[in-house]
Design an enzyme around this catalytic site. Sequence first.
Site, PDB file in Angstrom:
ATOM      1  N   GLN A 128       0.833  -1.197   0.000  1.00  0.00           N
ATOM      2  CA  GLN A 128       0.000   0.000   0.000  1.00  0.00           C
ATOM      3  C   GLN A 128       0.868   1.248   0.000  1.00  0.00           C
ATOM      4  O   GLN A 128       1.044   1.894   1.032  1.00  0.00           O
ATOM      5  CB  GLN A 128      -0.893  -0.038   1.243  1.00  0.00           C
ATOM      6  CG  GLN A 128      -1.965   1.005   1.284  1.00  0.00           C
ATOM      7  CD  GLN A 128      -3.133   0.655   0.415  1.00  0.00           C
ATOM      8  OE1 GLN A 128      -3.615  -0.454   0.425  1.00  0.00           O
ATOM      9  NE2 GLN A 128      -3.599   1.615  -0.346  1.00  0.00           N
ATOM     10  N   PHE A 129       1.431   1.602  -1.167  1.00  0.00           N
ATOM     11  CA  PHE A 129       2.332   2.759  -1.232  1.00  0.00           C
ATOM     12  C   PHE A 129       1.625   4.049  -0.867  1.00  0.00           C
ATOM     13  O   PHE A 129       2.254   5.011  -0.422  1.00  0.00           O
ATOM     14  CB  PHE A 129       3.000   2.868  -2.607  1.00  0.00           C
ATOM     15  CG  PHE A 129       2.114   3.399  -3.686  1.00  0.00           C
ATOM     16  CD1 PHE A 129       2.073   4.752  -3.978  1.00  0.00           C
ATOM     17  CD2 PHE A 129       1.300   2.544  -4.423  1.00  0.00           C
ATOM     18  CE1 PHE A 129       1.254   5.252  -4.981  1.00  0.00           C
ATOM     19  CE2 PHE A 129       0.475   3.022  -5.424  1.00  0.00           C
ATOM     20  CZ  PHE A 129       0.453   4.386  -5.698  1.00  0.00           C
ATOM     21  N   THR A 130       0.293   4.093  -0.967  1.00  0.00           N
ATOM     22  CA  THR A 130      -0.437   5.329  -0.678  1.00  0.00           C
ATOM     23  C   THR A 130      -0.402   5.703   0.803  1.00  0.00           C
ATOM     24  O   THR A 130      -0.787   6.816   1.163  1.00  0.00           O
ATOM     25  CB  THR A 130      -1.905   5.240  -1.146  1.00  0.00           C
ATOM     26  OG1 THR A 130      -2.539   4.133  -0.505  1.00  0.00           O
ATOM     27  CG2 THR A 130      -1.972   5.066  -2.663  1.00  0.00           C
TER      28      THR A 130
END
Length: 147
Positions: A78-80
Amino acid sequence: MRAVVTRVSTASVSIDKEIVGKIGVGFLVLLGIKDTDTKEDAEKLASKICTLRVFPDEAGKMNLDLESAKGSILVISQFTLYADLKSRRPGFTSAARPETAIPLYEHFIENCKSKGFTVETGRFGAMMDVSSVNAGPVTIIYDTETM
């Protein structure tokens, strides 16, 4: 590293309508990796999550860890979680690039597995549909910079 850990009664991840990972009781872990994160961060975070005591004992108190609950882990990249929110359109410059993030994501997963847990995953970088039934709800946020 940042992780959003949700206690679930069930969770799954699908890619193109095909389920690629599914668990029953356990933790859904949304895992974000920063460009400065290390293997030590992954190890420390895995240890914290795998020993987190948020499952109910016979008295209904949050006293049991994942092992006692006979739980599993579903890990979703989940890079966000490293969004820069100064403007209306988020930026992701502090999120690790795939060449850095993938080995750390895999190291985190292997650390959880080495502690004896079943670990399911999505696919790094894929567009995924994540479903969960949150138990409690209980959601904990970890950040290795403040642990």
